[in-house]
Scaffold this motif. Sequence first.
Motif, PDB file in Angstrom:
ATOM      1  N   TYR A  13       0.848  -1.198   0.000  1.00 53.83           N
ATOM      2  CA  TYR A  13       0.000   0.000   0.000  1.00 53.83           C
ATOM      3  C   TYR A  13       0.874   1.235   0.000  1.00 53.83           C
ATOM      4  CZ  TYR A  13      -4.448  -2.311   0.927  1.00 53.83           C
ATOM      5  OH  TYR A  13      -5.586  -3.063   0.829  1.00 53.83           O
ATOM      6  N   ILE A  14       0.396   2.262  -0.658  1.00 50.59           N
ATOM      7  CA  ILE A  14       1.030   3.570  -0.594  1.00 50.59           C
ATOM      8  C   ILE A  14       0.414   4.280   0.601  1.00 50.59           C
ATOM      9  CG2 ILE A  14       1.180   5.813  -1.747  1.00 50.59           C
ATOM     10  CD1 ILE A  14       1.405   4.282  -4.394  1.00 50.59           C
ATOM     11  N   LYS A  15       1.258   4.838   1.444  1.00 46.09           N
ATOM     12  CA  LYS A  15       0.778   5.550   2.629  1.00 46.09           C
ATOM     13  C   LYS A  15       0.463   6.993   2.242  1.00 46.09           C
ATOM     14  CE  LYS A  15       3.402   2.692   5.841  1.00 46.09           C
ATOM     15  NZ  LYS A  15       3.818   1.713   4.876  1.00 46.09           N
ATOM     16  N   LYS A  17      -1.220  10.813   3.389  1.00 43.96           N
ATOM     17  CA  LYS A  17      -1.391  11.671   4.560  1.00 43.96           C
ATOM     18  C   LYS A  17      -2.788  12.276   4.654  1.00 43.96           C
ATOM     19  CE  LYS A  17       1.775  14.868   4.581  1.00 43.96           C
ATOM     20  NZ  LYS A  17       2.909  15.785   4.355  1.00 43.96           N
ATOM     21  N   SER A  20      -7.837   8.905   2.365  1.00 40.37           N
ATOM     22  CA  SER A  20      -7.956   7.573   2.943  1.00 40.37           C
ATOM     23  C   SER A  20      -8.749   6.689   1.998  1.00 40.37           C
ATOM     24  CB  SER A  20      -8.620   7.626   4.315  1.00 40.37           C
ATOM     25  OG  SER A  20      -9.913   8.182   4.196  1.00 40.37           O
ATOM     26  N   ASP A  86      -3.707   5.318  -6.345  1.00 41.93           N
ATOM     27  CA  ASP A  86      -2.896   5.786  -5.221  1.00 41.93           C
ATOM     28  C   ASP A  86      -1.687   6.611  -5.647  1.00 41.93           C
ATOM     29  OD1 ASP A  86      -4.723   4.613  -3.572  1.00 41.93           O
ATOM     30  OD2 ASP A  86      -3.431   2.954  -2.935  1.00 41.93           O
ATOM     31  N   GLN A 146       7.480   3.001  -2.193  1.00 39.52           N
ATOM     32  CA  GLN A 146       6.904   4.339  -2.208  1.00 39.52           C
ATOM     33  C   GLN A 146       7.979   5.409  -2.349  1.00 39.52           C
ATOM     34  OE1 GLN A 146       3.820   5.102   0.634  1.00 39.52           O
ATOM     35  NE2 GLN A 146       4.047   7.316   0.507  1.00 39.52           N
TER      36      GLN A 146
END
Length: 169
Positions: A13-15, A17, A20, A86, A146
């Motif tokens: 997964y790409i985080k 900020k 969501s 994403d 990422q």
Amino acid sequence: MSQKRKKEEIAPYIKLKYFSLPKDGKGADDFICFQCHKRSYKIGSGNSISKNPEFRCEKCAILNYAEAYGFESLEVAESYRRRMFDVFYLFQEMLIDRILKEEKKTFEELTDEEYGTAIELANDIWRDEKVVPREMKEDMEYLYYQEDIEEEINEILDSISLHRVDIIK
């Protein structure tokens, strides 16, 4: 997409900020899938501008993606299909971060209008084939880490000017 870029390994997964992932379950997207003809609560893909709109459920969208890109595993196909979105969201966030830095603001201090303008600017830049060609987008989607994607996005953002232009009326 070249076969050598495709991996049969689930992409992490790409985080993000500011954005969501939407929650699964019943919601506003209650429809019958054009492809499998089952009721769904999450649009996976579709064409809403045609005379007869065609919406596909998430499951059918993943099946189609796996077939189109030659994935053997649906889980792997799902992870890379998710990346299409994403990577773009990460691009939006990184552009917003640059604007915040330039404006000396926090994300919470952005007005709705400023947020909308930032998103519109990100959309315009992302769609500009001279700035971000389709092949570059696909290449970023298939980078595993990422940090590598962020490095590519930083190169794009470094190549354009984000300075505010005030027009005096």
